[in-house]
Scaffold this motif. Sequence first.
Motif, mmCIF file in Angstrom:
data_model
loop_
_atom_site.group_PDB
_atom_site.id
_atom_site.type_symbol
_atom_site.label_atom_id
_atom_site.label_comp_id
_atom_site.label_asym_id
_atom_site.label_seq_id
_atom_site.Cartn_x
_atom_site.Cartn_y
_atom_site.Cartn_z
ATOM 1 N N ASP A 128 0.857 -1.182 0.000
ATOM 2 C CA ASP A 128 0.000 0.000 0.000
ATOM 3 C C ASP A 128 0.892 1.231 0.000
ATOM 4 O O ASP A 128 1.477 1.598 1.019
ATOM 5 C CB ASP A 128 -0.911 -0.027 1.232
ATOM 6 N N TRP A 129 1.002 1.865 -1.151
ATOM 7 C CA TRP A 129 1.871 3.031 -1.351
ATOM 8 C C TRP A 129 1.041 4.290 -1.139
ATOM 9 O O TRP A 129 0.136 4.584 -1.927
ATOM 10 C CB TRP A 129 2.451 2.949 -2.754
ATOM 11 N N GLU A 130 1.343 5.008 -0.095
ATOM 12 C CA GLU A 130 0.671 6.257 0.227
ATOM 13 C C GLU A 130 1.722 7.363 0.310
ATOM 14 O O GLU A 130 2.922 7.080 0.375
ATOM 15 C CB GLU A 130 -0.081 6.137 1.560
ATOM 16 N N PRO A 131 1.320 8.642 0.303
ATOM 17 C CA PRO A 131 2.316 9.715 0.398
ATOM 18 C C PRO A 131 3.205 9.541 1.632
ATOM 19 O O PRO A 131 2.734 9.527 2.758
ATOM 20 C CB PRO A 131 1.453 10.978 0.488
ATOM 21 N N GLY A 132 4.496 9.333 1.398
ATOM 22 C CA GLY A 132 5.464 9.243 2.484
ATOM 23 C C GLY A 132 5.653 7.879 3.107
ATOM 24 O O GLY A 132 6.505 7.723 3.988
ATOM 25 N N SER A 133 4.905 6.855 2.669
ATOM 26 C CA SER A 133 5.074 5.544 3.295
ATOM 27 C C SER A 133 4.573 4.437 2.375
ATOM 28 O O SER A 133 3.741 4.660 1.493
ATOM 29 C CB SER A 133 4.326 5.477 4.629
ATOM 30 N N VAL A 134 5.093 3.228 2.610
ATOM 31 C CA VAL A 134 4.588 2.013 1.967
ATOM 32 C C VAL A 134 4.445 0.943 3.037
ATOM 33 O O VAL A 134 5.371 0.711 3.820
ATOM 34 C CB VAL A 134 5.529 1.498 0.858
ATOM 35 N N THR A 135 3.272 0.292 3.082
ATOM 36 C CA THR A 135 3.021 -0.790 4.029
ATOM 37 C C THR A 135 2.850 -2.085 3.242
ATOM 38 O O THR A 135 2.138 -2.111 2.222
ATOM 39 C CB THR A 135 1.768 -0.514 4.867
ATOM 40 N N TYR A 136 3.478 -3.147 3.710
ATOM 41 C CA TYR A 136 3.525 -4.416 2.986
ATOM 42 C C TYR A 136 2.692 -5.470 3.702
ATOM 43 O O TYR A 136 2.734 -5.587 4.935
ATOM 44 C CB TYR A 136 4.981 -4.887 2.846
ATOM 45 N N TYR A 137 1.933 -6.239 2.913
ATOM 46 C CA TYR A 137 1.049 -7.277 3.432
ATOM 47 C C TYR A 137 1.290 -8.571 2.668
ATOM 48 O O TYR A 137 1.214 -8.595 1.436
ATOM 49 C CB TYR A 137 -0.420 -6.876 3.265
ATOM 50 N N TYR A 138 1.573 -9.628 3.390
ATOM 51 C CA TYR A 138 1.669 -10.956 2.784
ATOM 52 C C TYR A 138 0.526 -11.806 3.333
ATOM 53 O O TYR A 138 0.359 -11.932 4.551
ATOM 54 C CB TYR A 138 3.019 -11.606 3.112
ATOM 55 N N ASP A 139 -0.277 -12.354 2.451
ATOM 56 C CA ASP A 139 -1.469 -13.111 2.840
ATOM 57 C C ASP A 139 -2.380 -12.285 3.742
ATOM 58 O O ASP A 139 -3.000 -12.798 4.677
ATOM 59 C CB ASP A 139 -1.088 -14.428 3.519
ATOM 60 N N GLY A 140 -2.471 -10.992 3.469
ATOM 61 C CA GLY A 140 -3.359 -10.112 4.211
ATOM 62 C C GLY A 140 -2.871 -9.699 5.576
ATOM 63 O O GLY A 140 -3.598 -9.044 6.328
ATOM 64 N N VAL A 141 -1.638 -10.052 5.923
ATOM 65 C CA VAL A 141 -1.068 -9.720 7.232
ATOM 66 C C VAL A 141 0.087 -8.731 7.033
ATOM 67 O O VAL A 141 0.961 -8.949 6.186
ATOM 68 C CB VAL A 141 -0.560 -10.983 7.953
ATOM 69 N N LYS A 142 0.101 -7.662 7.808
ATOM 70 C CA LYS A 142 1.170 -6.669 7.699
ATOM 71 C C LYS A 142 2.504 -7.292 8.076
ATOM 72 O O LYS A 142 2.652 -7.886 9.139
ATOM 73 C CB LYS A 142 0.884 -5.479 8.615
ATOM 74 N N VAL A 143 3.489 -7.165 7.182
ATOM 75 C CA VAL A 143 4.831 -7.689 7.470
ATOM 76 C C VAL A 143 5.862 -6.577 7.622
ATOM 77 O O VAL A 143 6.978 -6.833 8.081
ATOM 78 C CB VAL A 143 5.294 -8.683 6.379
ATOM 79 N N GLY A 144 5.534 -5.343 7.248
ATOM 80 C CA GLY A 144 6.486 -4.260 7.426
ATOM 81 C C GLY A 144 5.984 -2.959 6.845
ATOM 82 O O GLY A 144 4.969 -2.913 6.135
ATOM 83 N N ARG A 145 6.712 -1.900 7.157
ATOM 84 C CA ARG A 145 6.360 -0.564 6.670
ATOM 85 C C ARG A 145 7.643 0.223 6.467
ATOM 86 O O ARG A 145 8.576 0.139 7.270
ATOM 87 C CB ARG A 145 5.450 0.152 7.665
ATOM 88 N N ILE A 146 7.690 1.004 5.391
ATOM 89 C CA ILE A 146 8.822 1.881 5.089
ATOM 90 C C ILE A 146 8.309 3.316 5.052
ATOM 91 O O ILE A 146 7.303 3.598 4.378
ATOM 92 C CB ILE A 146 9.479 1.496 3.750
ATOM 93 N N ALA A 147 8.974 4.204 5.757
ATOM 94 C CA ALA A 147 8.524 5.594 5.821
ATOM 95 C C ALA A 147 9.675 6.562 5.587
ATOM 96 O O ALA A 147 9.655 7.685 6.095
ATOM 97 C CB ALA A 147 7.849 5.865 7.164
ATOM 98 N N SER A 148 10.690 6.138 4.819
ATOM 99 C CA SER A 148 11.792 7.035 4.477
ATOM 100 C C SER A 148 12.126 6.871 3.006
ATOM 101 O O SER A 148 12.124 5.754 2.483
ATOM 102 C CB SER A 148 13.028 6.741 5.335
ATOM 103 N N GLY A 149 12.380 7.984 2.349
ATOM 104 C CA GLY A 149 12.790 7.940 0.952
ATOM 105 C C GLY A 149 11.713 7.520 -0.023
ATOM 106 O O GLY A 149 12.026 7.146 -1.160
ATOM 107 N N VAL A 150 10.451 7.576 0.371
ATOM 108 C CA VAL A 150 9.366 7.141 -0.509
ATOM 109 C C VAL A 150 9.052 8.252 -1.515
ATOM 110 O O VAL A 150 8.729 9.373 -1.139
ATOM 111 C CB VAL A 150 8.112 6.767 0.307
ATOM 112 N N THR A 151 9.159 7.926 -2.789
ATOM 113 C CA THR A 151 8.974 8.903 -3.859
ATOM 114 C C THR A 151 7.503 8.988 -4.271
ATOM 115 O O THR A 151 6.652 8.252 -3.779
ATOM 116 C CB THR A 151 9.838 8.536 -5.071
ATOM 117 N N SER A 152 7.212 9.908 -5.227
ATOM 118 C CA SER A 152 5.820 10.158 -5.609
ATOM 119 C C SER A 152 5.567 10.048 -7.106
ATOM 120 O O SER A 152 4.443 10.268 -7.550
ATOM 121 C CB SER A 152 5.394 11.549 -5.129
ATOM 122 N N SER A 153 6.590 9.704 -7.894
ATOM 123 C CA SER A 153 6.394 9.602 -9.346
ATOM 124 C C SER A 153 5.686 8.305 -9.710
ATOM 125 O O SER A 153 5.823 7.292 -9.014
ATOM 126 C CB SER A 153 7.745 9.660 -10.065
#
Length: 264
Positions: A205-230
């Motif tokens: 799930d790519w949103e402004p400033g962050s990406v959250t990752y889900y495997y089999d519908g379960v959150k496995v991690g989130r990144i909130a640095s260096g996320v681009t917008s192009s």
Amino acid sequence: MAATALAAGALVAVPAIAEAVAQPAQPAQPAPAPRAAAAGPTGVAGKWTKKFADEFNGTKLADTWTPGWFGSGVTAPINGDEQACYDSRQVSLPGDGALHLKASARPSTCDGKAKPNTGSLVNSNGKFHYRYGLVEWRAYIPPSGTRMANWPALWSNGENWPADGENDTMEGLGGNACFHFHSPSGGPGNCAAGNHTGWHTFASDWEPGSVTYYYDGVKVGRIASGVTSSPQYLIMNHTVSSALGGPTVLPGDMKVDYVRVWQH
């Protein structure tokens, strides 16, 4: 896949510096029964509108996809550690409801260099791009025991790497299912615990400033640095590397049941 000195993204191992969520070990799954048309992404709450989907139910690749890397036919690898060229002939829709991406021990030659193996790739560059939202793949990853075989990846990439960013929803590094977001700021990411061979869903799930990752519908991690917008285009590939991939098991098919893009 993070880039080496290439104009577009490629697979690369990076330090695990993103937030990660511990997951219990999971057994490999047999192919689940076909799903009805989804009202939203697997296990991710919220009101979603489907913006794009390919269910791979036919026997002909949709015009959305190009079966190769910056061209069709036999094309060069993305990353210098790959031990295979990409060959469009190893992309197939045999009529079983899945896209097949084959990796084989057939030698190949690309850019004047001989490779011991041949992989496969499809991408939507120049045909479909998305900016923000959730992309979900349901895919079969070939196993080597409880580890991912070869070097499979489900990801998206901007037109100008790394300035436009690269989102690795799932990349099989060292036999593990990993996620990263590459940009000029670096490539934070991590790997999910458990066995992710066989059939699974992989989403980001790519949103402004962050990406959250889900495997089999379960959150496995989130990144909130260096996320681009192009905007980014979609890529699915299956290749081989003794340096960065998992155990080599050839021939092998990575299968994709569907790819769907959702937005709020």
